[in-house]
Write an enzyme that holds these catalytic residues in place. Structure first.
Site: not given
Ligand code: NAP
Ligand code: GDD
Length: 332
Positions: A129, A131, A153
């Site tokens: 990520s 992050e 995280y």
């Molecule tokens: P998501 O929608 O939150 O999905 C997370 C998945 O992980 C769900 O299927 C959840 O299952 C499963 N999971 C969580 N805790 C678990 C546990 N203890 N045991 C088994 N399964 C578990 O996340 P996503 O957005 O699809 O992201 C996929 C991956 O990419 C994650 O690793 C995330 O950290 C990473 N990532 C995401 C982004 C982004 O912007 N979306 C960016 C960079 C990296 P349940 O449905 O049962 O909760």
């Molecule tokens: N969730 C949330 N809720 N975020 C808020 C809010 C709120 O009410 N208000 C402001 N934010 C700001 C957060 O402080 C952050 O700076 C930004 O919005 C994005 O927050 P999220 O959408 O929660 O995503 P994230 O950037 O923290 O994390 C996501 O992206 C990562 C990759 O950069 C997640 O998908 C992570 O799993 C992923 O790794």
């Protein structure tokens, strides 16, 4: 020829669901690891898979149990493994550092160890990520930018990234990490800021809510579309050699810009509906993420196509449609 076998952890999540669909279309036999409760309550917990769940092979296992993961790997013997499961909500990782670190680090370690013991030729993808860059010392960030995570995280993802690289170097396994910047879609979880905003817009249009409370509006993210980002994961595993790749759009926008655009798409002024809530600020914020995906473009031939404006529009329209209201109609 037999279909190739892929295993996806986190198949019920946003990315897992898009990746499963993509791999099915590519002719794979797709297996997924889900939590036991998902099989007990498929209507809710498998909702992102509706329409194609019948074509998947689902196995109950827990990221916290090596034995359960070992069992699934032994049974499936995958040729490609996409490790997407994680506690993925950064805010929550401040509330519960222990379970975030346990599930995310051990889960990755258990999976790698089981593959090493039972299916060493399996190609492995780790969901790294942006992050991990956290308080980045440069912008844009690329594969050489130093990591400075700002949450448990982010720390768990750096550990997973290092474990993945170590299995590649120590055991010559085909292990790659994608360093994916934020990617969104109508399947995004409601706790993330983009979906919180677009679902809030729809609720306001439907007369079910009057405001959206948000934290830091100044934070900037490089937002792409999940449907496109999962194809980069697949491309990484088709390379002759494993490697690490940044996946991003190369554009950054603030949370405020996202809100402005989402509300304006519904004919609303965000200033009338967004309420600041200091309780939603994070103890340590990541202020600016901006990715440089030129390595992915050169080596994987991957490039984003869906633009920020179109992503926001798609999400607002999907949420409005789900509540039976139009998005672009005049309000009143
Ligand atoms: P998501 O929608 O939150 O999905 C997370 C998945 O992980 C769900 O299927 C959840 O299952 C499963 N999971 C969580 N805790 C678990 C546990 N203890 N045991 C088994 N399964 C578990 O996340 P996503 O957005 O699809 O992201 C996929 C991956 O990419 C994650 O690793 C995330 O950290 C990473 N990532 C995401 C982004 C982004 O912007 N979306 C960016 C960079 C990296 P349940 O449905 O049962 O909760
Ligand atoms: N969730 C949330 N809720 N975020 C808020 C809010 C709120 O009410 N208000 C402001 N934010 C700001 C957060 O402080 C952050 O700076 C930004 O919005 C994005 O927050 P999220 O959408 O929660 O995503 P994230 O950037 O923290 O994390 C996501 O992206 C990562 C990759 O950069 C997640 O998908 C992570 O799993 C992923 O790794």
């Amino acid at each position: 020829m037999d279909a190739r076998r892929a295993l996806i952890t986190g198949i019920t999540g946003q990315d897992g669901s898009y990746l499963a669909e993509y791999l099915l279309d590519e002719g794979y036999e797709v297996h997924g690891i889900v939590r036991r409760v998902a099989l007990e309550d498929p209507e809710h917990r498998l909702s992102r898979l509706s329409g194609f769940a019948g074509r998947l092979h689902l196995h109950a296992a827990s990221l916290e149990s090596y034995a359960s993961i070992h069992q699934v790997i032994e049974k499936v013997h995958p040729e490609e493994c996409y490790h997407l499961a994680a506690q993925s909500f950064v805010s929550y990782s401040f509330d519960d550092e222990f379970s975030t670190l346990n599930a995310n680090i051990n889960g990755t370690h258990f999976l790698l160890a089981a593959l090493k013991n039972l299916a060493r030729d399996c190609r492995f993808y780790f969901a790294g990520s942006s992050e991990m860059f956290g308080h980045a010392e440069e912008a844009p960030q690329n594969e050489k930018t130093r990591f400075h995570p700002r949450s448990s995280y982010g720390i768990s993802k750096v550990a997973g990234f290092d474990l993945t690289r170590n299995y590649r170097e120590a055991y010559q396994m085909h292990c790659s990490s994608g360093i994916l910047f934020n990617h969104e879609s109508p399947r995004r979880g409601y706790e993330f800021v983009t979906r919180k905003i677009t679902s809030g817009v729809a609720r306001i249009r439907a007369g079910k809510s009057k405001e959206v409370r948000l934290g830091n509006l100044e934070a900037k993210r490089d937002w792409g579309h999940a449907r496109e980002y999962v194809t980069a994961m697949w491309r990484m595993l088709q390379q002759p050699e494993p490697d690490d790749y940044v996946i991003a759009t190369g554009e950054t926008h603030s949370v405020q810009e996202f809100a402005e655009l989402a509300f304006s798409h519904a004919g609303l002024d965000y200033r009338d509906y967004v309420s600041p809530d200091p309780a939603l600020h994070r103890p340590a914020e990541v202020n600016l993420l901006l990715g440089d995906a030129s390595k992915a473009k050169a080596k994987l031939g991957w490039q984003f196509k869906i633009r920020f404006e179109d992503l926001v529009r798609e999400m607002v329209e999907a949420d409005c449609r789900a509540l039976g209201v139009g998005s672009a109609l005049p309000f009143g």
